[in-house]
Design an enzyme around this catalytic site. Structure first.
Site, mmCIF file in Angstrom:
data_model
loop_
_atom_site.group_PDB
_atom_site.id
_atom_site.type_symbol
_atom_site.label_atom_id
_atom_site.label_comp_id
_atom_site.label_asym_id
_atom_site.label_seq_id
_atom_site.Cartn_x
_atom_site.Cartn_y
_atom_site.Cartn_z
ATOM 1 N N TYR A 142 8.510 4.228 -12.312
ATOM 2 C CA TYR A 142 8.510 4.515 -10.518
ATOM 3 C C TYR A 142 8.540 6.244 -11.051
ATOM 4 O O TYR A 142 7.898 6.974 -10.378
ATOM 5 C CB TYR A 142 8.765 4.428 -9.660
ATOM 6 N N LYS A 189 13.041 -9.046 -17.872
ATOM 7 C CA LYS A 189 12.232 -9.554 -18.688
ATOM 8 C C LYS A 189 12.550 -9.172 -19.893
ATOM 9 O O LYS A 189 12.370 -8.388 -20.659
ATOM 10 C CB LYS A 189 10.825 -7.995 -18.263
ATOM 11 N N ASP A 221 8.270 -13.047 -15.022
ATOM 12 C CA ASP A 221 6.529 -14.319 -14.988
ATOM 13 C C ASP A 221 7.168 -15.725 -14.526
ATOM 14 O O ASP A 221 6.379 -16.155 -13.440
ATOM 15 C CB ASP A 221 5.912 -14.231 -15.978
ATOM 16 N N ASP A 245 8.609 -4.685 -6.758
ATOM 17 C CA ASP A 245 7.379 -4.311 -5.683
ATOM 18 C C ASP A 245 6.842 -5.165 -5.457
ATOM 19 O O ASP A 245 6.030 -5.884 -4.557
ATOM 20 C CB ASP A 245 6.994 -3.363 -6.417
ATOM 21 N N ASP A 249 6.105 -8.939 -1.915
ATOM 22 C CA ASP A 249 4.142 -8.810 -1.706
ATOM 23 C C ASP A 249 4.456 -9.856 -1.885
ATOM 24 O O ASP A 249 3.696 -10.557 -0.563
ATOM 25 C CB ASP A 249 3.352 -8.000 -2.267
HETATM 26 C C1 IPM Z 1 6.498 -0.043 -1.482
HETATM 27 C C2 IPM Z 1 5.120 0.138 -1.575
HETATM 28 C C3 IPM Z 1 4.928 2.091 -2.121
HETATM 29 C C4 IPM Z 1 5.972 1.321 -3.306
HETATM 30 C C5 IPM Z 1 3.602 2.337 -1.783
HETATM 31 C C6 IPM Z 1 3.569 2.377 -1.367
HETATM 32 C C7 IPM Z 1 4.267 3.745 -2.749
HETATM 33 O O1 IPM Z 1 4.449 -0.357 -1.977
HETATM 34 O O2 IPM Z 1 6.433 0.342 -0.550
HETATM 35 O O3 IPM Z 1 6.915 -1.713 -1.522
HETATM 36 O O4 IPM Z 1 5.169 0.505 -4.516
HETATM 37 O O5 IPM Z 1 7.651 1.507 -3.929
HETATM 38 MN MN MN Z 2 4.257 -2.431 -2.003
#
Ligand code: IPM
Ligand code: MN
Length: 352
Positions: A142, A189, A221, A245, A249
């Site tokens: 990032y 990884k 993975d 990240d 999710d």
């Molecule tokens: C999160 C979001 C952010 C990230 C984006 C919006 C930059 O997806 O907080 O997980 O990738 O960190």
């Molecule tokens: Mn995210």
């Protein structure tokens, strides 16, 4: 107690979900005799529109002067579809994380008894899941050098980590593991990436300082697969920025809706509390977004930033009550009545 909180609603559904967290927090303040001062600041696309900068200096000042930051969401589709945009809302979030030194992002994943059957995963797999990701938040791909060469035909994003960055994140992971079931998984990884080998080597060297913690090392993975297969086998997981990240999710699916999971980002300056979901532009202004992730982020704020555990528990209890009563937004209502974002917030505040 005096609570001085910076309020950054951000973009999309941000203002709508933040408004519910404010209602709930104010109800808690009344019940437990606290005095909250909210100071609003602008971020994201809203801030770009106002002043050309997604995390303006004035907003940073507000955050630095606060005891905690409560944050909504950032992002706007007009930028997603324009890869040539010079300033992007997300840069504001990254700049904010960097300037506040928020190197550790705590993202719990847990199930709600009344929602087990909302998860696309089978009940027997997910029942009792209670795990926490510690995602490194201010380093890695990032923040490495990025750019184009070869007349724009080659692009690169460097992934860089220092040993010190790994140590400070891993230390939080070991400490958190000590307060839980003493199981820590380092996700990397290391079969391919040099940064992952540095992570693994660094965490291995720290094991002797925490003899009670059982540490495992797994490739990202494989974790992506095992996470939905045997989520119960994990407790605390530490990982680098991008892996964290993606995996968080994925993990939110276990609870049944992305609109449920809160997070805390901690580090050098004021801690920040935000839902893990994004700005959900399609729902903006419709009063349909699930406010619970933001409300539960406020619970984390009461607990972690102010040490107010009773207050945090009161919020979690009322959230559980709303779920049990079916006072839920359309993502969770199934064929029953869907309540509006604002109605859920109202119900929660009234029932505190
Ligand atoms: C999160 C979001 C952010 C990230 C984006 C919006 C930059 O997806 O907080 O997980 O990738 O960190
Ligand atoms: Mn995210």
């Amino acid at each position: 107690m005096k609570l001085n909180i910076a309020l950054l609603a951000g973009d999309g559904i941000g203002p709508e979900v933040i408004a519910q967290a404010v209602k709930v927090s104010d109800a808690i303040a009344t019940k437990f005799n606290h005095d909250i001062t909210w100071t609003s600041g602008i971020t994201g696309a809203a801030a770009i529109d106002a002043c050309g900068e997604p995390y303006p200096d004035e907003t940073h000042e507000i955050c630095m002067n606060a005891d905690a930051v409560l944050f909504g969401a950032i992002g706007h589709p007009k930028y997603d579809n324009d890869p040539t945009a010079k300033v992007r809302p997300e840069q504001g979030l990254l700049k904010m994380r960097k300037k506040l030194g928020l190197f550790a992002n705590v993202r719990p994943t847990f199930t709600f008894p009344s929602l087990i059957d909302k998860s696309p995963l089978k009940r027997e797999r997910i029942e009792g899941t209670d795990l926490v990701f510690l995602r490194e938040l201010t380093g890695g791909i990032y923040f490495g050098e990025k750019g184009r060469r070869d007349g724009g035909n080659t692009a690169f994003d460097n992934c860089v980590y220092t040993r010190a960055e790994v140590i400070r994140l891993a230390k939080k992971g070991f400490e958190l593991a000590m307060t839980r079931t003493k199981k820590l998984c380092c996700v990397d990884k290391a079969n391919v990436l040099e940064t992952s080998r540095l992570w693994r080597e660094t965490v291995q060297a720290m094991e002797k300082d925490y003899p009670e913690v059982e540490v495992s090392y797994e490739f990202v993975d494989a974790v992506a697969m095992r996470l939905v297969q045997w989520p119960n086998s994990y407790d605390v997981l530490i990982t680098e920025n991008l892996f964290g990240d993606i995996l968080t999710d994925e993990a939110s699916v276990i609870s049944g809706s992305m609109g449920l999971m809160p997070s805390a980002s901690v580090g050098e300056h004021t801690a920040l509390f935000e839902p893990i979901h994004g700005s959900y532009p399609q729902a903006t202004g419709l009063d349909i977004a699930n406010p619970l992730a933001t409300v539960l982020s406020a619970a984390m704020m009461f607990e972690d930033a102010f040490g107010l555990t009773q207050e945090a528990k009161a919020i979690r209890d009322v959230v559980n009550a709303s779920l049990a009563e079916g006072i839920v937004t359309e993502d969770l209502s199934g064929d029953k009545k869907a309540y509006k974002t604002s109605e859920v917030g109202e119900w929660l505040a009234n029932n505190i």
